[in-house]
Design a protein around this motif. Sequence first.
Motif, PDB file in Angstrom:
ATOM      1  N   UNK A  18      25.616   5.069 -42.680  1.00 52.34           N
ATOM      2  CA  UNK A  18      24.511   4.644 -43.698  1.00 52.34           C
ATOM      3  C   UNK A  18      23.063   4.873 -43.176  1.00 52.34           C
ATOM      4  N   UNK A  19      22.767   5.074 -41.857  1.00 51.52           N
ATOM      5  CA  UNK A  19      21.525   5.421 -41.588  1.00 51.52           C
ATOM      6  C   UNK A  19      21.344   6.958 -41.789  1.00 51.52           C
ATOM      7  N   UNK A  20      22.277   7.532 -41.514  1.00 51.69           N
ATOM      8  CA  UNK A  20      22.093   9.250 -41.687  1.00 51.69           C
ATOM      9  C   UNK A  20      21.898   9.496 -43.145  1.00 51.69           C
ATOM     10  N   UNK A  21      22.681   8.661 -44.189  1.00 50.50           N
ATOM     11  CA  UNK A  21      22.600   8.929 -45.491  1.00 50.50           C
ATOM     12  C   UNK A  21      21.122   8.498 -46.033  1.00 50.50           C
ATOM     13  N   UNK A  22      20.489   7.571 -45.292  1.00 53.77           N
ATOM     14  CA  UNK A  22      19.303   7.014 -45.643  1.00 53.77           C
ATOM     15  C   UNK A  22      18.136   7.936 -45.468  1.00 53.77           C
ATOM     16  N   UNK A  23      18.525   9.101 -44.977  1.00 50.57           N
ATOM     17  CA  UNK A  23      17.363  10.170 -44.613  1.00 50.57           C
ATOM     18  C   UNK A  23      16.921  10.694 -45.934  1.00 50.57           C
ATOM     19  N   UNK A  24      15.702  10.727 -46.351  1.00 50.76           N
ATOM     20  CA  UNK A  24      15.069  11.604 -47.345  1.00 50.76           C
ATOM     21  C   UNK A  24      15.668  12.964 -47.408  1.00 50.76           C
ATOM     22  N   UNK A  25      15.881  13.553 -46.349  1.00 50.93           N
ATOM     23  CA  UNK A  25      16.097  15.020 -46.337  1.00 50.93           C
ATOM     24  C   UNK A  25      17.612  15.144 -46.422  1.00 50.93           C
ATOM     25  N   UNK A  29      20.592  15.254 -43.298  1.00 49.71           N
ATOM     26  CA  UNK A  29      21.593  14.280 -43.085  1.00 49.71           C
ATOM     27  C   UNK A  29      22.807  14.987 -43.174  1.00 49.71           C
ATOM     28  N   UNK A  30      22.898  16.109 -44.041  1.00 50.95           N
ATOM     29  CA  UNK A  30      24.556  16.647 -44.082  1.00 50.95           C
ATOM     30  C   UNK A  30      24.552  17.485 -42.580  1.00 50.95           C
ATOM     31  N   UNK A  31      23.645  17.951 -42.096  1.00 48.90           N
ATOM     32  CA  UNK A  31      23.764  18.364 -40.693  1.00 48.90           C
ATOM     33  C   UNK A  31      23.849  17.512 -39.594  1.00 48.90           C
ATOM     34  N   UNK A  32      23.504  16.240 -39.852  1.00 46.14           N
ATOM     35  CA  UNK A  32      23.778  15.497 -38.851  1.00 46.14           C
ATOM     36  C   UNK A  32      25.101  14.759 -38.989  1.00 46.14           C
ATOM     37  N   UNK A  33      25.471  14.555 -40.335  1.00 51.63           N
ATOM     38  CA  UNK A  33      27.036  14.176 -40.379  1.00 51.63           C
ATOM     39  C   UNK A  33      28.089  15.153 -39.941  1.00 51.63           C
ATOM     40  N   UNK A  97      31.392  11.709 -46.777  1.00 44.63           N
ATOM     41  CA  UNK A  97      31.267  10.415 -46.759  1.00 44.63           C
ATOM     42  C   UNK A  97      29.460  10.089 -47.076  1.00 44.63           C
ATOM     43  N   UNK A  98      28.868  10.874 -46.156  1.00 47.09           N
ATOM     44  CA  UNK A  98      27.226  10.660 -46.451  1.00 47.09           C
ATOM     45  C   UNK A  98      26.902  11.430 -47.943  1.00 47.09           C
ATOM     46  N   UNK A  99      27.686  12.282 -48.275  1.00 44.97           N
ATOM     47  CA  UNK A  99      27.339  13.153 -49.528  1.00 44.97           C
ATOM     48  C   UNK A  99      27.466  12.202 -50.803  1.00 44.97           C
ATOM     49  N   UNK A 100      28.645  11.317 -50.667  1.00 48.43           N
ATOM     50  CA  UNK A 100      28.821  10.662 -51.930  1.00 48.43           C
ATOM     51  C   UNK A 100      28.346   9.256 -51.917  1.00 48.43           C
TER      52      UNK A 100
END
Length: 262
Positions: A18-25, A29-33, A97-100
């Motif tokens: 959730x913290x990763x997905x909260x990134x406005x960029x 966020x996808x690179x981190x995931x 997960x982060x994408x959706x």
Amino acid sequence: MLTANPEWRLAVSECNLLEIASDGDKARAQRRAAFIDALKPAWMMERLDIQKCEVEAFLWKNHFLVDPAPFRVFHEHLSQVTIHHAQPIVGEMAASWVARINPTEIDGAKRQTVSSLRTLQAATKQQKRQIDEAVFRAWVERKIPLRDPGGLLMKKADRDTLAGFCWANRDQFYRECSAMGVEHFVCEARTRDPNRRPTESDAIDLQHTVLGLSYCDVLVTERYAYSTAAYAIKALAPLPLAALHRSFGPDILNAQQPTRTR
């Protein structure tokens, strides 16, 4: 470091995602995931799911006097974690997960946590004594199973009785339900200073601290989260909680070997 020490695993929960997905960029966020996926982490059940299992096990063992069903906190696949509270997607990865996910879904929960911390912080010692039991009962009641060990639905009066049983035995309860105990004492630590104003970051720190301190071998954190975790460790001694560190480095891996098998 993890490649050179395969006996160690990075523990990751949906709270991390959730913290990763909260990134406005979103690209970042996808690179981190994708990086998380590359580490092949040990996936942890979420805090509420773990606590529900703990409360059930405590009541089954100490009130109903039957053997509780074992539960596993760590899993190899993300879908095994989400199955406890959502329809799992087979083959789910951190990146998908982060994408959706919509990270704003927990904004209300964050605000509620901050409101609760501020209310307790502003209360006098006498007021805290008056509300402690009511707060405890409401906190625990939501985690009591709907059915008893025989599979029968329990009435609200039954659930109230069980919450009262947990309250009456709260010292034992906090030590047998480690995620519940850690949450209690971390919240207590965060409301001791009347001059510190709780923020929404406290809600995220709470999630990470409860998960890491209760079931991991090592918790790496810093600043205020470190001091509240240290407070919980002292309050729950001699319960074996995670070793606490302010930074992650080879010295952690060299200092101890993971031994806990929950």
